[in-house]
Write a protein that holds these residues in place. Sequence first.
Motif, PDB file in Angstrom:
ATOM      1  N   GLY A 299     -29.032  63.327  -4.119  1.00 58.55           N
ATOM      2  CA  GLY A 299     -30.171  63.425  -3.217  1.00 58.55           C
ATOM      3  C   GLY A 299     -30.654  62.068  -2.733  1.00 58.55           C
ATOM      4  O   GLY A 299     -31.739  61.951  -2.166  1.00 58.55           O
ATOM      5  N   LEU A 300     -29.847  61.027  -2.922  1.00 61.90           N
ATOM      6  CA  LEU A 300     -30.257  59.672  -2.555  1.00 61.90           C
ATOM      7  C   LEU A 300     -29.692  59.213  -1.217  1.00 61.90           C
ATOM      8  O   LEU A 300     -29.914  58.071  -0.816  1.00 61.90           O
ATOM      9  CB  LEU A 300     -29.847  58.686  -3.657  1.00 61.90           C
ATOM     10  N   ARG A 301     -29.003  60.072  -0.537  1.00 58.68           N
ATOM     11  CA  ARG A 301     -28.387  59.716   0.747  1.00 58.68           C
ATOM     12  C   ARG A 301     -29.413  59.134   1.717  1.00 58.68           C
ATOM     13  O   ARG A 301     -29.155  58.177   2.419  1.00 58.68           O
ATOM     14  CB  ARG A 301     -27.698  60.952   1.340  1.00 58.68           C
ATOM     15  N   HIS A 302     -30.619  59.689   1.728  1.00 58.47           N
ATOM     16  CA  HIS A 302     -31.625  59.240   2.687  1.00 58.47           C
ATOM     17  C   HIS A 302     -32.544  58.157   2.121  1.00 58.47           C
ATOM     18  O   HIS A 302     -33.407  57.650   2.830  1.00 58.47           O
ATOM     19  CB  HIS A 302     -32.428  60.434   3.199  1.00 58.47           C
ATOM     20  N   ALA A 303     -32.350  57.787   0.872  1.00 60.59           N
ATOM     21  CA  ALA A 303     -33.133  56.697   0.279  1.00 60.59           C
ATOM     22  C   ALA A 303     -32.591  55.342   0.731  1.00 60.59           C
ATOM     23  O   ALA A 303     -33.316  54.349   0.732  1.00 60.59           O
ATOM     24  CB  ALA A 303     -33.106  56.790  -1.242  1.00 60.59           C
ATOM     25  N   PHE A 304     -31.318  55.313   1.120  1.00 59.80           N
ATOM     26  CA  PHE A 304     -30.654  54.086   1.533  1.00 59.80           C
ATOM     27  C   PHE A 304     -30.323  54.135   3.017  1.00 59.80           C
ATOM     28  O   PHE A 304     -30.204  55.213   3.592  1.00 59.80           O
ATOM     29  CB  PHE A 304     -29.320  53.917   0.778  1.00 59.80           C
ATOM     30  N   GLU A 305     -30.122  52.965   3.624  1.00 57.62           N
ATOM     31  CA  GLU A 305     -29.559  52.900   4.972  1.00 57.62           C
ATOM     32  C   GLU A 305     -28.054  52.899   4.795  1.00 57.62           C
ATOM     33  O   GLU A 305     -27.476  51.925   4.296  1.00 57.62           O
ATOM     34  CB  GLU A 305     -30.006  51.642   5.710  1.00 57.62           C
ATOM     35  N   VAL A 306     -27.428  54.000   5.184  1.00 56.04           N
ATOM     36  CA  VAL A 306     -26.019  54.241   4.899  1.00 56.04           C
ATOM     37  C   VAL A 306     -25.203  54.240   6.185  1.00 56.04           C
ATOM     38  O   VAL A 306     -25.603  54.844   7.188  1.00 56.04           O
ATOM     39  CB  VAL A 306     -25.855  55.602   4.169  1.00 56.04           C
ATOM     40  N   PHE A 307     -24.055  53.587   6.117  1.00 55.66           N
ATOM     41  CA  PHE A 307     -23.136  53.524   7.254  1.00 55.66           C
ATOM     42  C   PHE A 307     -21.744  53.892   6.756  1.00 55.66           C
ATOM     43  O   PHE A 307     -21.277  53.361   5.744  1.00 55.66           O
ATOM     44  CB  PHE A 307     -23.103  52.118   7.855  1.00 55.66           C
ATOM     45  N   ALA A 308     -21.077  54.779   7.465  1.00 54.32           N
ATOM     46  CA  ALA A 308     -19.728  55.199   7.079  1.00 54.32           C
ATOM     47  C   ALA A 308     -18.748  54.031   7.179  1.00 54.32           C
ATOM     48  O   ALA A 308     -17.801  53.945   6.412  1.00 54.32           O
ATOM     49  CB  ALA A 308     -19.251  56.364   7.941  1.00 54.32           C
ATOM     50  N   ARG A 309     -19.003  53.138   8.120  1.00 61.44           N
ATOM     51  CA  ARG A 309     -18.118  51.972   8.304  1.00 61.44           C
ATOM     52  C   ARG A 309     -18.888  50.685   8.007  1.00 61.44           C
ATOM     53  O   ARG A 309     -20.023  50.528   8.456  1.00 61.44           O
ATOM     54  CB  ARG A 309     -17.582  51.935   9.728  1.00 61.44           C
ATOM     55  N   PHE A 310     -18.275  49.792   7.290  1.00 57.57           N
ATOM     56  CA  PHE A 310     -18.885  48.492   7.009  1.00 57.57           C
ATOM     57  C   PHE A 310     -19.224  47.766   8.301  1.00 57.57           C
ATOM     58  O   PHE A 310     -20.290  47.152   8.429  1.00 57.57           O
ATOM     59  CB  PHE A 310     -17.950  47.638   6.143  1.00 57.57           C
ATOM     60  N   ASP A 311     -18.323  47.823   9.272  1.00 56.17           N
ATOM     61  CA  ASP A 311     -18.527  47.119  10.543  1.00 56.17           C
ATOM     62  C   ASP A 311     -19.816  47.553  11.234  1.00 56.17           C
ATOM     63  O   ASP A 311     -20.463  46.744  11.904  1.00 56.17           O
ATOM     64  CB  ASP A 311     -17.333  47.335  11.478  1.00 56.17           C
ATOM     65  N   ASP A 312     -20.186  48.816  11.099  1.00 52.08           N
ATOM     66  CA  ASP A 312     -21.418  49.295  11.728  1.00 52.08           C
ATOM     67  C   ASP A 312     -22.647  48.675  11.067  1.00 52.08           C
ATOM     68  O   ASP A 312     -23.620  48.322  11.731  1.00 52.08           O
ATOM     69  CB  ASP A 312     -21.493  50.818  11.667  1.00 52.08           C
ATOM     70  N   ALA A 313     -22.615  48.527   9.749  1.00 54.54           N
ATOM     71  CA  ALA A 313     -23.720  47.877   9.045  1.00 54.54           C
ATOM     72  C   ALA A 313     -23.816  46.415   9.456  1.00 54.54           C
ATOM     73  O   ALA A 313     -24.907  45.898   9.730  1.00 54.54           O
ATOM     74  CB  ALA A 313     -23.532  48.001   7.532  1.00 54.54           C
ATOM     75  N   LEU A 314     -22.687  45.745   9.509  1.00 58.83           N
ATOM     76  CA  LEU A 314     -22.661  44.333   9.909  1.00 58.83           C
ATOM     77  C   LEU A 314     -23.145  44.166  11.344  1.00 58.83           C
ATOM     78  O   LEU A 314     -23.916  43.247  11.641  1.00 58.83           O
ATOM     79  CB  LEU A 314     -21.255  43.766   9.739  1.00 58.83           C
ATOM     80  N   ARG A 315     -22.722  45.047  12.211  1.00 53.97           N
ATOM     81  CA  ARG A 315     -23.131  44.995  13.616  1.00 53.97           C
ATOM     82  C   ARG A 315     -24.649  45.089  13.743  1.00 53.97           C
ATOM     83  O   ARG A 315     -25.266  44.371  14.519  1.00 53.97           O
ATOM     84  CB  ARG A 315     -22.449  46.109  14.401  1.00 53.97           C
ATOM     85  N   LEU A 316     -25.266  45.975  12.968  1.00 60.82           N
ATOM     86  CA  LEU A 316     -26.717  46.129  12.998  1.00 60.82           C
ATOM     87  C   LEU A 316     -27.399  44.831  12.554  1.00 60.82           C
ATOM     88  O   LEU A 316     -28.350  44.372  13.183  1.00 60.82           O
ATOM     89  CB  LEU A 316     -27.166  47.280  12.105  1.00 60.82           C
ATOM     90  N   ALA A 317     -26.898  44.227  11.493  1.00 63.35           N
ATOM     91  CA  ALA A 317     -27.487  42.987  10.982  1.00 63.35           C
ATOM     92  C   ALA A 317     -27.331  41.856  11.997  1.00 63.35           C
ATOM     93  O   ALA A 317     -28.286  41.093  12.239  1.00 63.35           O
ATOM     94  CB  ALA A 317     -26.844  42.605   9.659  1.00 63.35           C
ATOM     95  N   VAL A 318     -26.179  41.742  12.604  1.00 61.09           N
ATOM     96  CA  VAL A 318     -25.928  40.680  13.575  1.00 61.09           C
ATOM     97  C   VAL A 318     -26.807  40.875  14.807  1.00 61.09           C
ATOM     98  O   VAL A 318     -27.373  39.917  15.343  1.00 61.09           O
ATOM     99  CB  VAL A 318     -24.434  40.620  13.965  1.00 61.09           C
ATOM    100  N   ALA A 319     -26.957  42.116  15.255  1.00 61.19           N
ATOM    101  CA  ALA A 319     -27.776  42.408  16.430  1.00 61.19           C
ATOM    102  C   ALA A 319     -29.241  42.071  16.186  1.00 61.19           C
ATOM    103  O   ALA A 319     -29.972  41.750  17.116  1.00 61.19           O
ATOM    104  CB  ALA A 319     -27.636  43.874  16.832  1.00 61.19           C
ATOM    105  N   ALA A 320     -29.676  42.119  14.941  1.00 61.94           N
ATOM    106  CA  ALA A 320     -31.065  41.857  14.610  1.00 61.94           C
ATOM    107  C   ALA A 320     -31.366  40.353  14.534  1.00 61.94           C
ATOM    108  O   ALA A 320     -32.524  39.966  14.414  1.00 61.94           O
ATOM    109  CB  ALA A 320     -31.425  42.520  13.287  1.00 61.94           C
ATOM    110  N   SER A 321     -30.322  39.525  14.582  1.00 58.93           N
ATOM    111  CA  SER A 321     -30.565  38.077  14.433  1.00 58.93           C
ATOM    112  C   SER A 321     -30.981  37.438  15.731  1.00 58.93           C
ATOM    113  O   SER A 321     -30.879  37.943  16.785  1.00 58.93           O
ATOM    114  CB  SER A 321     -29.337  37.381  13.869  1.00 58.93           C
TER     115      SER A 321
END
Length: 125
Positions: free
Chosen positions: A103-125
């Motif tokens: 039941g913790l799926r929504h407790a975290f910011e989850v991305f199926a692909r690592f690249d998508d998580a990295l893209r979000l972080a880079v876009a925020a810089s």
Amino acid sequence: MSSEANRKPTLSVTSGLSRNAVILRLEGELDVNAVPVLREHLQRIWELPPQPFLILDLGQVAFCDSMGMNELLSVMQRCEARGTRLLLGGVHGVMARVLSITGLRHAFEVFARFDDALRLAVAAS
């Protein structure tokens, strides 16, 4: 003491920096034996000045027990206290099932692909 408790950890952790994110790549089993390995790497991260993002690449995690999940929750709490946004990338297979079952799926910011998580972080810089 059981032989399971004496087993060597089967987790490798590598880390790096990418603009405004610290990246930890986990490979293997995130279980009771591996938690000290992860904590050792995290201790180095906690000693650095806080970064806007911490990305855990879980794409190569083959197993995760309750102690592994508990450690992920501790990481999330530490990140919140530091003002760091925790992103879980590469969440599929075992990790997707564990997060869903607990039941913790929504407790975290989850991305199926690592690249998508990295893209979000880079876009925020």
